[in-house]
Scaffold this active site. Structure first.
Site, short mmCIF file in Angstrom:
data_model
loop_
_atom_site.label_atom_id
_atom_site.label_comp_id
_atom_site.label_asym_id
_atom_site.label_seq_id
_atom_site.Cartn_x
_atom_site.Cartn_y
_atom_site.Cartn_z
CD GLU A 44 63.40 4.73 73.25
OE1 GLU A 44 64.54 4.25 73.16
OE2 GLU A 44 62.69 5.00 72.26
CE LYS A 110 66.44 1.10 71.71
NZ LYS A 110 66.31 2.53 71.30
CB CYS A 144 62.32 2.17 70.77
SG CYS A 144 61.91 3.31 69.43
#
Length: 258
Positions: A44, A110, A144
């Site tokens: 990331e 995300k 994540c």
């Protein structure tokens, strides 16, 4: 369509908020990959580290980091994926690019901003999940904190590989390992997690433990707390045979996301 998919995971330290240094470093690492590969997975925010300094670090979608990904994908004839800080329409995004060997790409923003680090105050959350087709493999790329939310990763038999790129800190390593394995088992999918190592500019420590799990939750990669590069071969037959034998996905609860 390919019966196998060679995936190279690169677990690395990151130069804090220094895109030029990180891109040079990853260029060197990619150059030293010793075997042919179909896909390279980077952490990331691989060009900056997990920073909230988006106003200073953000690039346009076609900025130097994205262009670097395109150039390397074409040069090495492999797909490359990882997330980058992007600015678009006066907003910031933690955006994951999946760049194909021909330079074309797909993108995913995300979905779950990490509120504990105030990511939600800086970055705009995405609203759409991405499932893409690469060499006959259906791949779902996530980022994540998305790992903690199983509903978002729910497999309705529409993907074969789940990928998480991360900056996941040492103090929560047990959660990282446990949730990656759980996502593989519950979704009957290969699950890939690529994390970073080292200290960031906020003095947070990362110890990697990047890993690849098969559809039954068995780890098929090495496990390390420092830098490493590894290529793992995924087998489509493994997915098909186990799904046909156990048919766990057929018994999932029926619901829709609103």
């Amino acid at each position: 369509m390919s019966d196998t998919l060679k995936v190279t995971i690169i677990q690395s330290e990151l130069h804090w908020e220094n895109a030029d240094a990180n891109l040079k470093m990853f260029s060197d690492k990619i150059q030293n990959i010793e075997t042919e590969t179909d896909l390279i997975v980077l952490p990331e925010m691989f060009s900056t580290g997990f920073s909230m300094n988006a106003a200073h670090l953000a690039e346009p979608e076609n900025g130097k980091t994205f262009q670097w990904m395109v150039a390397h994908a074409k040069n090495y004839q492999t797909a490359i994926t990882g997330s980058v800080i992007i600015t678009e329409n006066e907003r910031f995004y933690n955006r994951m690019f999946f760049v194909f060997p021909d330079g074309s790409f797909k993108k995913y923003d995300k979905r779950h901003a990490f509120t504990y680090a105030k990511e939600d105050e800086i970055y705009t959350e995405g609203t759409e999940r991405l499932v893409l087709d690469y060499k006959g493999w259906k791949i779902c790329p996530l980022i994540c904190y998305d790992l903690r939310f199983p509903v978002w990763a729910r497999n309705t038999n529409d993907y074969d590989v789940l990928i998480y790129v991360a900056n996941w800190p040492k103090k929560r390593t047990v959660a990282w390992e446990t949730l990656l394995r759980a996502r593989a088992i519950e979704n009957m999918t290969y699950c890939i997690g690529v994390n970073r190592v080292g200290l960031d500019g906020n003095n947070h420590e990362y110890v990697g433990h990047s890993a690849v799990y098969d559809v039954l939750g068995k780890q098929i990669s090495s496990s390390a707390f420092d830098e490493f590069i590894e290529t793992i071969i995924l087998e489509k037959d493994h997915v098909i045979k186990n799904r046909n034998q156990f048919q766990f996905l057929n018994d999932r609860d029926a619901f829709k996301l609103l």
